[in-house]
Design a protein around this motif. Sequence first.
Motif, PDB file in Angstrom:
ATOM      1  N   UNK A  66      -3.836 -27.862  21.082  1.00  0.00           N
ATOM      2  CA  UNK A  66      -5.254 -27.880  21.446  1.00  0.00           C
ATOM      3  C   UNK A  66      -6.117 -27.220  20.379  1.00  0.00           C
ATOM      4  N   UNK A  67      -5.617 -27.148  19.157  1.00  0.00           N
ATOM      5  CA  UNK A  67      -6.330 -26.501  18.068  1.00  0.00           C
ATOM      6  C   UNK A  67      -6.599 -27.493  16.951  1.00  0.00           C
ATOM      7  N   UNK A  68      -7.751 -27.374  16.325  1.00  0.00           N
ATOM      8  CA  UNK A  68      -8.067 -28.193  15.155  1.00  0.00           C
ATOM      9  C   UNK A  68      -7.613 -27.516  13.870  1.00  0.00           C
ATOM     10  N   UNK A  69      -7.112 -26.294  13.968  1.00  0.00           N
ATOM     11  CA  UNK A  69      -6.718 -25.508  12.810  1.00  0.00           C
ATOM     12  C   UNK A  69      -5.201 -25.548  12.650  1.00  0.00           C
ATOM     13  N   UNK A  70      -4.691 -26.666  12.192  1.00  0.00           N
ATOM     14  CA  UNK A  70      -3.245 -26.850  12.089  1.00  0.00           C
ATOM     15  C   UNK A  70      -2.847 -26.932  10.623  1.00  0.00           C
ATOM     16  N   UNK A  71      -2.180 -25.899  10.137  1.00  0.00           N
ATOM     17  CA  UNK A  71      -1.746 -25.886   8.744  1.00  0.00           C
ATOM     18  C   UNK A  71      -0.245 -25.677   8.660  1.00  0.00           C
ATOM     19  N   UNK A  72       0.324 -26.185   7.570  1.00  0.00           N
ATOM     20  CA  UNK A  72       1.731 -26.020   7.278  1.00  0.00           C
ATOM     21  C   UNK A  72       1.862 -25.543   5.837  1.00  0.00           C
ATOM     22  N   UNK A  73       2.899 -24.765   5.564  1.00  0.00           N
ATOM     23  CA  UNK A  73       3.155 -24.283   4.209  1.00  0.00           C
ATOM     24  C   UNK A  73       4.590 -24.598   3.814  1.00  0.00           C
ATOM     25  N   UNK A  74       4.813 -24.663   2.514  1.00  0.00           N
ATOM     26  CA  UNK A  74       6.155 -24.797   1.959  1.00  0.00           C
ATOM     27  C   UNK A  74       6.174 -24.107   0.604  1.00  0.00           C
ATOM     28  N   UNK A  75       7.351 -23.763   0.146  1.00  0.00           N
ATOM     29  CA  UNK A  75       7.479 -23.169  -1.180  1.00  0.00           C
ATOM     30  C   UNK A  75       7.283 -21.679  -1.225  1.00  0.00           C
ATOM     31  N   UNK A  76       7.442 -20.986  -0.099  1.00  0.00           N
ATOM     32  CA  UNK A  76       7.189 -19.545  -0.073  1.00  0.00           C
ATOM     33  C   UNK A  76       8.110 -18.772  -1.013  1.00  0.00           C
ATOM     34  N   UNK A  77       9.244 -19.342  -1.385  1.00  0.00           N
ATOM     35  CA  UNK A  77      10.161 -18.680  -2.319  1.00  0.00           C
ATOM     36  C   UNK A  77      10.242 -19.420  -3.650  1.00  0.00           C
ATOM     37  N   UNK A  78       9.281 -20.275  -3.917  1.00  0.00           N
ATOM     38  CA  UNK A  78       9.324 -21.075  -5.134  1.00  0.00           C
ATOM     39  C   UNK A  78       8.208 -20.723  -6.101  1.00  0.00           C
ATOM     40  N   UNK A  79       8.038 -21.566  -7.118  1.00  0.00           N
ATOM     41  CA  UNK A  79       7.018 -21.297  -8.133  1.00  0.00           C
ATOM     42  C   UNK A  79       5.599 -21.589  -7.662  1.00  0.00           C
ATOM     43  N   UNK A  80       5.462 -22.390  -6.613  1.00  0.00           N
ATOM     44  CA  UNK A  80       4.155 -22.678  -6.027  1.00  0.00           C
ATOM     45  C   UNK A  80       4.275 -22.696  -4.507  1.00  0.00           C
ATOM     46  N   UNK A  81       3.226 -22.267  -3.848  1.00  0.00           N
ATOM     47  CA  UNK A  81       3.124 -22.374  -2.393  1.00  0.00           C
ATOM     48  C   UNK A  81       2.159 -23.516  -2.114  1.00  0.00           C
ATOM     49  N   UNK A  82       2.593 -24.465  -1.301  1.00  0.00           N
ATOM     50  CA  UNK A  82       1.765 -25.627  -0.970  1.00  0.00           C
ATOM     51  C   UNK A  82       1.329 -25.536   0.488  1.00  0.00           C
ATOM     52  N   UNK A  83       0.086 -25.930   0.747  1.00  0.00           N
ATOM     53  CA  UNK A  83      -0.496 -25.869   2.085  1.00  0.00           C
ATOM     54  C   UNK A  83      -1.110 -27.230   2.384  1.00  0.00           C
ATOM     55  N   UNK A  84      -0.896 -27.715   3.626  1.00  0.00           N
ATOM     56  CA  UNK A  84      -1.481 -28.984   4.036  1.00  0.00           C
ATOM     57  C   UNK A  84      -1.915 -28.917   5.492  1.00  0.00           C
ATOM     58  N   UNK A  85      -2.722 -29.886   5.865  1.00  0.00           N
ATOM     59  CA  UNK A  85      -3.164 -30.056   7.248  1.00  0.00           C
ATOM     60  C   UNK A  85      -2.048 -30.787   7.990  1.00  0.00           C
ATOM     61  N   UNK A  86      -1.476 -30.166   9.005  1.00  0.00           N
ATOM     62  CA  UNK A  86      -0.349 -30.787   9.708  1.00  0.00           C
ATOM     63  C   UNK A  86      -0.745 -32.064  10.445  1.00  0.00           C
TER      64      UNK A  86
END
Length: 77
Positions: A26-46
């Motif tokens: 029920x939220x419009x604020x849906x984010x996902x992350x990947x790469x927390x242990x890598x050279x870049x952290x990527x963020x997207x709208x789920x």
Amino acid sequence: MRVSKDGVTVDLTGVSWVKSSRSGPYSDNCVEVTGLNGPLVAVRDSKDPGGAVLAFTPGEWDAFVEGAQGGEFNRAG
């Protein structure tokens, strides 16, 4: 899909994304992350996994998380 920042390129094909614990059905604020242990952290709208991806260096990500935890981005009101 590939994402690049500061001369570093990461292939996001087949990576595991982690949804924010604040995201919900029920939220419009849906984010996902990947790469927390890598050279870049990527963020997207789920809700739009094929859409735009933001890329951050580990230092930028750490600064953002620290600021968020410290209330730096709280709305005045």
